[in-house]
Design an enzyme around this catalytic site. Structure first.
Site, PDB file in Angstrom:
ATOM      1  N   ASP A  49      -8.717  -1.758   7.560  1.00 29.94           N
ATOM      2  CA  ASP A  49      -8.807  -1.304   6.165  1.00 29.94           C
ATOM      3  C   ASP A  49      -8.971  -2.494   5.232  1.00 29.94           C
ATOM      4  O   ASP A  49      -8.117  -3.376   5.186  1.00 29.94           O
ATOM      5  CB  ASP A  49      -7.520  -0.551   5.791  1.00 29.94           C
ATOM      6  CG  ASP A  49      -7.571  -0.026   4.366  1.00 29.94           C
ATOM      7  OD1 ASP A  49      -8.134   1.065   4.167  1.00 29.94           O
ATOM      8  OD2 ASP A  49      -7.065  -0.706   3.447  1.00 29.94           O
ATOM      9  N   TYR A  54     -10.082  -6.681  -2.404  1.00 25.31           N
ATOM     10  CA  TYR A  54      -9.266  -7.634  -1.622  1.00 25.31           C
ATOM     11  C   TYR A  54      -9.983  -8.973  -1.452  1.00 25.31           C
ATOM     12  O   TYR A  54      -9.384  -9.936  -0.974  1.00 25.31           O
ATOM     13  CB  TYR A  54      -8.911  -7.086  -0.229  1.00 25.31           C
ATOM     14  CG  TYR A  54      -8.167  -5.765  -0.224  1.00 25.31           C
ATOM     15  CD1 TYR A  54      -7.640  -5.218  -1.391  1.00 25.31           C
ATOM     16  CD2 TYR A  54      -7.991  -5.048   0.962  1.00 25.31           C
ATOM     17  CE1 TYR A  54      -6.980  -4.002  -1.380  1.00 25.31           C
ATOM     18  CE2 TYR A  54      -7.323  -3.833   0.979  1.00 25.31           C
ATOM     19  CZ  TYR A  54      -6.830  -3.316  -0.202  1.00 25.31           C
ATOM     20  OH  TYR A  54      -6.178  -2.112  -0.185  1.00 25.31           O
ATOM     21  N   LYS A  79     -13.530   0.120   0.020  1.00 26.23           N
ATOM     22  CA  LYS A  79     -13.309   0.940  -1.185  1.00 26.23           C
ATOM     23  C   LYS A  79     -14.069   0.378  -2.378  1.00 26.23           C
ATOM     24  O   LYS A  79     -14.229  -0.833  -2.481  1.00 26.23           O
ATOM     25  CB  LYS A  79     -11.804   0.959  -1.532  1.00 26.23           C
ATOM     26  CG  LYS A  79     -10.899   1.145  -0.332  1.00 26.23           C
ATOM     27  CD  LYS A  79      -9.424   1.143  -0.692  1.00 26.23           C
ATOM     28  CE  LYS A  79      -8.572   1.119   0.565  1.00 26.23           C
ATOM     29  NZ  LYS A  79      -8.235  -0.220   1.047  1.00 26.23           N
ATOM     30  N   HIS A 112     -11.186   3.746  -4.906  1.00 25.39           N
ATOM     31  CA  HIS A 112      -9.894   3.052  -4.833  1.00 25.39           C
ATOM     32  C   HIS A 112      -8.804   3.684  -5.718  1.00 25.39           C
ATOM     33  O   HIS A 112      -7.671   3.846  -5.302  1.00 25.39           O
ATOM     34  CB  HIS A 112     -10.094   1.572  -5.204  1.00 25.39           C
ATOM     35  CG  HIS A 112      -9.140   0.646  -4.542  1.00 25.39           C
ATOM     36  ND1 HIS A 112      -9.472  -0.602  -4.088  1.00 25.39           N
ATOM     37  CD2 HIS A 112      -7.825   0.788  -4.258  1.00 25.39           C
ATOM     38  CE1 HIS A 112      -8.418  -1.184  -3.548  1.00 25.39           C
ATOM     39  NE2 HIS A 112      -7.401  -0.367  -3.648  1.00 25.39           N
TER      40      HIS A 112
HETATM   41  P1  NDP Z   1       2.946  -2.971   4.131  1.00 26.07           P
HETATM   42  O1  NDP Z   1       3.897  -1.886   3.817  1.00 26.07           O
HETATM   43  O2  NDP Z   1       2.012  -2.842   5.269  1.00 26.07           O
HETATM   44  O3  NDP Z   1       3.828  -4.279   4.279  1.00 26.07           O
HETATM   45  C1  NDP Z   1       3.267  -5.541   4.478  1.00 26.07           C
HETATM   46  C2  NDP Z   1       4.403  -6.563   4.332  1.00 26.07           C
HETATM   47  O4  NDP Z   1       5.391  -6.338   5.330  1.00 26.07           O
HETATM   48  C3  NDP Z   1       3.926  -7.970   4.475  1.00 26.07           C
HETATM   49  O5  NDP Z   1       4.688  -8.758   3.593  1.00 26.07           O
HETATM   50  C4  NDP Z   1       4.268  -8.321   5.927  1.00 26.07           C
HETATM   51  O6  NDP Z   1       4.568  -9.681   6.024  1.00 26.07           O
HETATM   52  C5  NDP Z   1       5.511  -7.486   6.171  1.00 26.07           C
HETATM   53  N1  NDP Z   1       5.599  -6.972   7.551  1.00 26.07           N
HETATM   54  C6  NDP Z   1       4.636  -6.357   8.270  1.00 26.07           C
HETATM   55  N2  NDP Z   1       5.080  -5.995   9.478  1.00 26.07           N
HETATM   56  C7  NDP Z   1       6.371  -6.391   9.539  1.00 26.07           C
HETATM   57  C8  NDP Z   1       7.372  -6.299  10.534  1.00 26.07           C
HETATM   58  N3  NDP Z   1       7.124  -5.726  11.702  1.00 26.07           N
HETATM   59  N4  NDP Z   1       8.590  -6.808  10.265  1.00 26.07           N
HETATM   60  C9  NDP Z   1       8.851  -7.396   9.071  1.00 26.07           C
HETATM   61  N5  NDP Z   1       7.947  -7.509   8.082  1.00 26.07           N
HETATM   62  C10 NDP Z   1       6.711  -7.009   8.309  1.00 26.07           C
HETATM   63  O7  NDP Z   1       2.159  -3.277   2.753  1.00 26.07           O
HETATM   64  P2  NDP Z   1       0.665  -3.347   2.255  1.00 26.07           P
HETATM   65  O8  NDP Z   1       0.754  -3.238   0.783  1.00 26.07           O
HETATM   66  O9  NDP Z   1      -0.064  -4.492   2.818  1.00 26.07           O
HETATM   67  O10 NDP Z   1      -0.001  -1.971   2.783  1.00 26.07           O
HETATM   68  C11 NDP Z   1      -0.722  -1.849   3.988  1.00 26.07           C
HETATM   69  C12 NDP Z   1      -2.222  -1.755   3.726  1.00 26.07           C
HETATM   70  O11 NDP Z   1      -2.518  -0.620   2.903  1.00 26.07           O
HETATM   71  C13 NDP Z   1      -2.790  -2.914   2.907  1.00 26.07           C
HETATM   72  O12 NDP Z   1      -2.843  -4.126   3.633  1.00 26.07           O
HETATM   73  C14 NDP Z   1      -4.105  -2.345   2.470  1.00 26.07           C
HETATM   74  O13 NDP Z   1      -5.042  -2.379   3.521  1.00 26.07           O
HETATM   75  C15 NDP Z   1      -3.684  -0.913   2.126  1.00 26.07           C
HETATM   76  N6  NDP Z   1      -3.337  -0.761   0.689  1.00 26.07           N
HETATM   77  C16 NDP Z   1      -4.093   0.116  -0.058  1.00 26.07           C
HETATM   78  C17 NDP Z   1      -3.826   0.305  -1.386  1.00 26.07           C
HETATM   79  C18 NDP Z   1      -4.650   1.255  -2.167  1.00 26.07           C
HETATM   80  O14 NDP Z   1      -4.532   1.278  -3.405  1.00 26.07           O
HETATM   81  N7  NDP Z   1      -5.483   2.049  -1.535  1.00 26.07           N
HETATM   82  C19 NDP Z   1      -2.749  -0.424  -2.083  1.00 26.07           C
HETATM   83  C20 NDP Z   1      -1.989  -1.297  -1.226  1.00 26.07           C
HETATM   84  C21 NDP Z   1      -2.278  -1.425   0.120  1.00 26.07           C
HETATM   85  P3  NDP Z   1       3.671 -10.775   6.848  1.00 26.07           P
HETATM   86  O15 NDP Z   1       2.227 -10.496   6.542  1.00 26.07           O
HETATM   87  O16 NDP Z   1       4.163 -12.074   6.305  1.00 26.07           O
HETATM   88  O17 NDP Z   1       4.019 -10.550   8.284  1.00 26.07           O
END
Ligand code: NDP
Length: 276
Positions: A49, A54, A79, A112
């Site tokens: 995704d 981004y 998006k 988006h």
């Molecule tokens: P997430 O809920 O996926 O959380 C990501 C965070 O959690 C990062 O800081 C990561 O740290 C940490 N993390 C991931 N796995 C673990 C684990 N197993 N244990 C501990 N910490 C963990 O947040 P996102 O906001 O990134 O959402 C996921 C995806 O959704 C986005 O990447 C994007 O593709 C999409 N999205 C879409 C939006 C929209 O408006 N359509 C808005 C926001 C997101 P680290 O990377 O340091 O490991």
């Protein structure tokens, strides 16, 4: 029962979409995103995704191309950003995304955010792109039930997916039901609440019972609600851990306990009141 990383949901037009995908928000263009997507693909994720906003589509495209995995075996989502909404601008934005991703088509193209005055015109552009076969499926993101209702009453092609913030603290039961009733697949963004949900005592306690981490428990909870999930990480161990969610099942009781954490709490903007 969803029990393999290869398992897919079937969208309303028959296209198969993996239940688990890899999120790339906040991963830098270039080496960082290339490495992260590479690890995800190596781990077995087949859905990636991204979004024009981004600013990492080039790296995502490069990692996919260089993975050696056939393009048709990967489900790629991007998006259209708010400032590119409207019929003509969306068509140009799509061309731009495709070029950066170095592919002929995407598997899913999403609006988006529901920019009020523009999303219907934007949707017409998505319908054209879909009819031309350049997006295998089309959908929306951050649409609440009232946005969907408004769009559905006029559109020719119904959105196949709605990607929204979804985790135990924001269950959105009404939206989930609306999507089920209209055959729209709900997809969870920030499924881990960007890490904030992981230390919550109730979640930690439930996770211990299954010998799983909080992240795995929350992701499994989403899948058992029939919601597609796309956690993001830049760390190999976490990318792998987040994919190990197919070998256990939460009991009905634990599902209800997790459901009861719902507090309507958002980590991102409210779709009815966001800065477009
Ligand atoms: P997430 O809920 O996926 O959380 C990501 C965070 O959690 C990062 O800081 C990561 O740290 C940490 N993390 C991931 N796995 C673990 C684990 N197993 N244990 C501990 N910490 C963990 O947040 P996102 O906001 O990134 O959402 C996921 C995806 O959704 C986005 O990447 C994007 O593709 C999409 N999205 C879409 C939006 C929209 O408006 N359509 C808005 C926001 C997101 P680290 O990377 O340091 O490991």
């Amino acid at each position: 029962m969803i029990n393999s990383i290869q398992d897919t949901t079937v969208l309303s037009n028959g296209v198969r979409m993996p239940w688990l995908g890899f999120g790339t928000f906040n991963i830098n263009e270039g080496e960082e995103v290339e490495k992260a997507v590479n690890i995800a693909l190596e781990t077995g994720y087949r859905s990636i995704d991204t979004a024009a906003a981004y600013a990492n589509e080039k790296g995502v495209g490069k990692a996919i191309r260089e993975s050696g995995i056939a393009r048709e075996d990967i489900f790629l989502t991007t998006k259209v950003w708010n400032s590119d909404q409207g019929y003509k601008k969306t068509l140009s934005a799509f061309e731009e995304s495709i070029k950066k991703l170095s592919t002929d088509y995407v598997d899913l193209y999403l609006i988006h955010w529901p920019v009020e005055s523009l999303y219907k015109e934007t949707w017409k552009a998505l319908e054209k792109i879909y009819k031309e076969g350049r997006a295998k499926a089309v959908g929306v993101s951050n649409f609440l039930a009232h946005h969907l209702e408004d769009l559905i009453k006029e559109c020719e092609i119904c959105p196949m997916v709605d990607q929204v913030e979804f985790h135990p603290f924001l269950v959105q039961a009404k939206l989930l039901q609306f999507c089920k009733d209209h055959n729209i697949q709900l997809e969870a963004w920030s499924p881990l609440m960007r890490g904030e949900a992981l230390r919550y005592l109730q979640i930690v306690k439930i996770s211990r019972k299954y010998k799983k981490s909080s992240a795995q428990t929350i992701l499994r909870w989403g899948l058992q609600h029939q919601v597609v999930t796309i956690p993001k990480s830049v760390h190999r161990d976490r990318i792998k851990q987040n994919a190990q969610i197919f070998d256990f099942e939460l009991s009905e009781e634990d599902m209800s306990l997790l459901d009861s954490l719902d507090a309507g709490k958002r980590i991102g903007p409210d779709p009815d009141n966001f800065d477009s």
